[in-house]
Design a protein around this motif. Structure first.
Motif, PDB file in Angstrom:
ATOM      1  N   VAL A  24       0.853  -1.194   0.000  1.00  0.00           N
ATOM      2  CA  VAL A  24       0.000   0.000   0.000  1.00  0.00           C
ATOM      3  C   VAL A  24       0.886   1.241   0.000  1.00  0.00           C
ATOM      4  CG1 VAL A  24      -1.757   1.306   1.271  1.00  0.00           C
ATOM      5  CG2 VAL A  24      -1.929  -1.188   1.107  1.00  0.00           C
ATOM      6  N   ALA A  25       1.964   1.197   0.773  1.00  0.00           N
ATOM      7  CA  ALA A  25       2.897   2.331   0.813  1.00  0.00           C
ATOM      8  C   ALA A  25       3.418   2.639  -0.586  1.00  0.00           C
ATOM      9  CB  ALA A  25       4.051   2.028   1.761  1.00  0.00           C
ATOM     10  N   HIS A  26       3.778   1.614  -1.321  1.00  0.00           N
ATOM     11  CA  HIS A  26       4.258   1.824  -2.694  1.00  0.00           C
ATOM     12  C   HIS A  26       3.185   2.512  -3.533  1.00  0.00           C
ATOM     13  CE1 HIS A  26       6.310   1.092  -6.477  1.00  0.00           C
ATOM     14  NE2 HIS A  26       5.148   0.655  -6.947  1.00  0.00           N
ATOM     15  N   LEU A  27       1.947   2.067  -3.429  1.00  0.00           N
ATOM     16  CA  LEU A  27       0.861   2.625  -4.239  1.00  0.00           C
ATOM     17  C   LEU A  27       0.541   4.075  -3.892  1.00  0.00           C
ATOM     18  CD1 LEU A  27      -1.510  -0.471  -4.362  1.00  0.00           C
ATOM     19  CD2 LEU A  27      -0.152   0.466  -6.254  1.00  0.00           C
ATOM     20  N   VAL A  28       0.721   4.446  -2.623  1.00  0.00           N
ATOM     21  CA  VAL A  28       0.426   5.841  -2.230  1.00  0.00           C
ATOM     22  C   VAL A  28       1.661   6.733  -2.322  1.00  0.00           C
ATOM     23  CG1 VAL A  28      -1.496   5.185  -0.731  1.00  0.00           C
ATOM     24  CG2 VAL A  28       0.769   5.553   0.273  1.00  0.00           C
ATOM     25  N   GLY A  29       2.817   6.133  -2.640  1.00  0.00           N
ATOM     26  CA  GLY A  29       4.032   6.922  -2.798  1.00  0.00           C
ATOM     27  C   GLY A  29       4.818   7.126  -1.524  1.00  0.00           C
ATOM     28  N   ALA A  30       4.586   6.283  -0.524  1.00  0.00           N
ATOM     29  CA  ALA A  30       5.347   6.368   0.726  1.00  0.00           C
ATOM     30  C   ALA A  30       6.594   5.494   0.607  1.00  0.00           C
ATOM     31  CB  ALA A  30       4.484   5.912   1.898  1.00  0.00           C
ATOM     32  N   ARG A  31       7.600   5.790   1.416  1.00  0.00           N
ATOM     33  CA  ARG A  31       8.864   5.056   1.335  1.00  0.00           C
ATOM     34  C   ARG A  31       8.806   3.687   1.990  1.00  0.00           C
ATOM     35  NH1 ARG A  31      13.256   9.832   2.464  1.00  0.00           N
ATOM     36  NH2 ARG A  31      12.699  11.041   0.620  1.00  0.00           N
ATOM     37  N   GLY A  33       6.272   0.790   4.680  1.00  0.00           N
ATOM     38  CA  GLY A  33       5.000   0.433   5.288  1.00  0.00           C
ATOM     39  C   GLY A  33       4.802   1.048   6.659  1.00  0.00           C
ATOM     40  N   ALA A  34       5.867   1.611   7.236  1.00  0.00           N
ATOM     41  CA  ALA A  34       5.746   2.225   8.570  1.00  0.00           C
ATOM     42  C   ALA A  34       4.725   3.371   8.552  1.00  0.00           C
ATOM     43  CB  ALA A  34       7.103   2.729   9.045  1.00  0.00           C
ATOM     44  N   LYS A  35       4.694   4.103   7.470  1.00  0.00           N
ATOM     45  CA  LYS A  35       3.736   5.209   7.379  1.00  0.00           C
ATOM     46  C   LYS A  35       2.310   4.672   7.366  1.00  0.00           C
ATOM     47  CE  LYS A  35       4.450   9.297   5.639  1.00  0.00           C
ATOM     48  NZ  LYS A  35       4.841  10.367   4.727  1.00  0.00           N
ATOM     49  N   ILE A  36       2.075   3.595   6.631  1.00  0.00           N
ATOM     50  CA  ILE A  36       0.743   2.976   6.584  1.00  0.00           C
ATOM     51  C   ILE A  36       0.385   2.454   7.971  1.00  0.00           C
ATOM     52  CG2 ILE A  36      -0.665   1.156   5.523  1.00  0.00           C
ATOM     53  CD1 ILE A  36       0.237   3.553   3.642  1.00  0.00           C
ATOM     54  N   SER A  37       1.346   1.885   8.668  1.00  0.00           N
ATOM     55  CA  SER A  37       1.112   1.417  10.037  1.00  0.00           C
ATOM     56  C   SER A  37       0.672   2.565  10.944  1.00  0.00           C
ATOM     57  CB  SER A  37       2.384   0.772  10.596  1.00  0.00           C
ATOM     58  OG  SER A  37       2.195   0.391  11.939  1.00  0.00           O
ATOM     59  N   THR A  43      -2.036   7.030  14.774  1.00  0.00           N
ATOM     60  CA  THR A  43      -1.036   7.965  15.299  1.00  0.00           C
ATOM     61  C   THR A  43      -0.750   9.092  14.313  1.00  0.00           C
ATOM     62  OG1 THR A  43       0.784   6.577  14.521  1.00  0.00           O
ATOM     63  CG2 THR A  43       0.047   6.251  16.794  1.00  0.00           C
ATOM     64  N   ARG A  44      -1.170   8.912  13.050  1.00  0.00           N
ATOM     65  CA  ARG A  44      -1.036   9.956  12.034  1.00  0.00           C
ATOM     66  C   ARG A  44      -2.292   9.965  11.177  1.00  0.00           C
ATOM     67  NH1 ARG A  44       4.327  12.051  10.212  1.00  0.00           N
ATOM     68  NH2 ARG A  44       2.872  12.923   8.745  1.00  0.00           N
ATOM     69  N   ILE A  45      -2.644  11.141  10.700  1.00  0.00           N
ATOM     70  CA  ILE A  45      -3.748  11.274   9.754  1.00  0.00           C
ATOM     71  C   ILE A  45      -3.129  11.597   8.400  1.00  0.00           C
ATOM     72  CG2 ILE A  45      -5.798  12.598   9.113  1.00  0.00           C
ATOM     73  CD1 ILE A  45      -6.259  13.087  12.094  1.00  0.00           C
ATOM     74  N   PRO A  46      -3.475  10.837   7.363  1.00  0.00           N
ATOM     75  CA  PRO A  46      -2.869  11.091   6.056  1.00  0.00           C
ATOM     76  C   PRO A  46      -3.323  12.417   5.457  1.00  0.00           C
ATOM     77  CG  PRO A  46      -4.563   9.397   5.889  1.00  0.00           C
ATOM     78  CD  PRO A  46      -4.404   9.712   7.342  1.00  0.00           C
ATOM     79  N   ASP A  47      -2.489  12.965   4.581  1.00  0.00           N
ATOM     80  CA  ASP A  47      -2.883  14.188   3.874  1.00  0.00           C
ATOM     81  C   ASP A  47      -3.985  13.846   2.875  1.00  0.00           C
ATOM     82  OD1 ASP A  47      -1.724  13.200   1.468  1.00  0.00           O
ATOM     83  OD2 ASP A  47       0.168  14.170   1.913  1.00  0.00           O
ATOM     84  N   LEU A  48      -4.582  14.879   2.323  1.00  0.00           N
ATOM     85  CA  LEU A  48      -5.745  14.700   1.465  1.00  0.00           C
ATOM     86  C   LEU A  48      -5.433  13.865   0.226  1.00  0.00           C
ATOM     87  CD1 LEU A  48      -8.718  15.344   1.168  1.00  0.00           C
ATOM     88  CD2 LEU A  48      -8.075  17.492   0.082  1.00  0.00           C
ATOM     89  N   CYS A  49      -4.286  14.066  -0.378  1.00  0.00           N
ATOM     90  CA  CYS A  49      -3.910  13.289  -1.556  1.00  0.00           C
ATOM     91  C   CYS A  49      -3.814  11.803  -1.209  1.00  0.00           C
ATOM     92  CB  CYS A  49      -2.592  13.802  -2.125  1.00  0.00           C
ATOM     93  SG  CYS A  49      -2.172  13.066  -3.709  1.00  0.00           S
TER      94      CYS A  49
END
Length: 115
Positions: A24-31, A33-37, A43-49
């Motif tokens: 999922v991280a790859h598909l949303v452009g994150a480096r 999976g920690a961000k998806i976690s 603990t974090r709210i994603p930006d609108l994009c």
């Protein structure tokens, strides 16, 4: 958040489509999976994009993916609309009535596209 909903259902929908966090991280452009976690554990709210990307990936509206956050926003807007009914701004009070009783308001104009 509300007692009826979790802040989000990202993990549930990720499991439903059988993807790992790093995928999922790859598909949303994150480096990683920690961000998806962090999103899944509130603990974090994603930006609108990223919210829109998750909506596309999971084929589920954002208001469903983030049901608890959506319900909290609805509650806050309704509370403010109720206060607006008691205020001095007639135009705001009229609009607040439409928010609080959407079935009584006129239907929205259809969106048009330009070619």
């Amino acid at each position: 958040m509300t007692k009826d909903h979790l802040p989000n259902y990202l993990r549930t929908h990720r499991k439903r489509v059988r993807l790992h966090q790093h995928q999922v991280a790859h598909l949303v452009g994150a480096r990683s999976g920690a961000k998806i976690s962090r999103y899944e554990h509130y603990t974090r709210i994603p930006d609108l994009c990223t919210v829109f990307a998750l909506e596309i990936i999971y084929r589920t509206p954002a208001k469903v993916l983030f049901a608890g956050i959506f319900e909290e926003a609805r509650r806050l807007v309704h509370d403010r609309a109720e206060r607006a009914l008691r205020g001095n701004d007639a135009a705001l009070a009229t609009f607040a009535r439409e928010i609080l009783n959407p079935s009584a308001s006129r239907p929205a104009k259809p969106h048009t596209t330009f070619s």
